[in-house]
Design a protein around this motif. Sequence first.
Motif, PDB file in Angstrom:
ATOM      1  N   ALA A  65       0.847  -1.194   0.000  1.00  0.00           N
ATOM      2  CA  ALA A  65       0.000   0.000   0.000  1.00  0.00           C
ATOM      3  C   ALA A  65       0.876   1.235   0.000  1.00  0.00           C
ATOM      4  O   ALA A  65       1.976   1.240   0.556  1.00  0.00           O
ATOM      5  N   ASN A 108       0.387   5.702   0.243  1.00  0.00           N
ATOM      6  CA  ASN A 108      -0.496   6.865   0.369  1.00  0.00           C
ATOM      7  C   ASN A 108       0.355   8.126   0.287  1.00  0.00           C
ATOM      8  O   ASN A 108       1.570   8.062   0.053  1.00  0.00           O
ATOM      9  N   ALA A 166      -0.494   8.837  -5.672  1.00  0.00           N
ATOM     10  CA  ALA A 166      -0.802   8.716  -4.250  1.00  0.00           C
ATOM     11  C   ALA A 166      -0.915  10.088  -3.595  1.00  0.00           C
ATOM     12  O   ALA A 166      -1.800  10.329  -2.758  1.00  0.00           O
ATOM     13  N   LYS A 198      -5.403   6.002  -0.553  1.00  0.00           N
ATOM     14  CA  LYS A 198      -4.520   4.839  -0.429  1.00  0.00           C
ATOM     15  C   LYS A 198      -4.619   4.015  -1.710  1.00  0.00           C
ATOM     16  O   LYS A 198      -5.707   3.680  -2.172  1.00  0.00           O
TER      17      LYS A 198
END
Length: 223
Positions: A22, A24, A110, A116
């Motif tokens: 992931a 962000n 991002a 996310k």
Amino acid sequence: CRNGYVTMHDNVAKIPVWASYAINAETALGCVPRTNAFVADNSLPLGKKASPTDYAGTGYDQGHLVPDGDQSYNQIVEWESFLMSNMSPQLPNLNRGVWKQLESNVRAWAVQRNHKLIVIPGDIYDTATAKKIGKSNVVVPSALFKIVIDTQTNEALAFIYEHKESQPTDIALGQVTIAEVEKRTGITFPMPKGVDKNGKPKIWTADLGALGKSKKAKCGKDD
């Protein structure tokens, strides 16, 4: 499982099949300096892993699946991005060209979208017919893929780049559907509800200049 990503490693091919992580807006702007600390993954059995020496003098880069630039928000995470279980042999024109450009775009997406994202990069190869390098017989993939999912909108982009000297300068030339990635890899990737595996949406806008300015403002250096 690593601190910043998960991966499926092929102990015969000595390269990762896929990885997932992931990213962000915060982790895309990490400030840990790049260490270049390439090292064999000692969590793998003897004879089932690659080492940096396998790549020496071959003309292939030690190419990240999970990029260091997406893992620079924590020192341990950054070190783990240099495990050889996260590498596959990549021609410089791919690794330092369109693949690197796509990595930068992911970080820009991002930050700009402020959502996310889930990123799934991987290798496409046939162990039986593939070229191999080094004493460990590390498989050279025939192509690389990347899937990027916006977890807030359930939009998803997918890309495949053939592993050859001539590479596109525009990431859009490698855009495919998730269904095509699944067909090429033989893997069914679990997706959030609402993701269209057959869709090929317009590629999201990426302001790489703004990304560089944000990185410099936070870390004192450009992306």
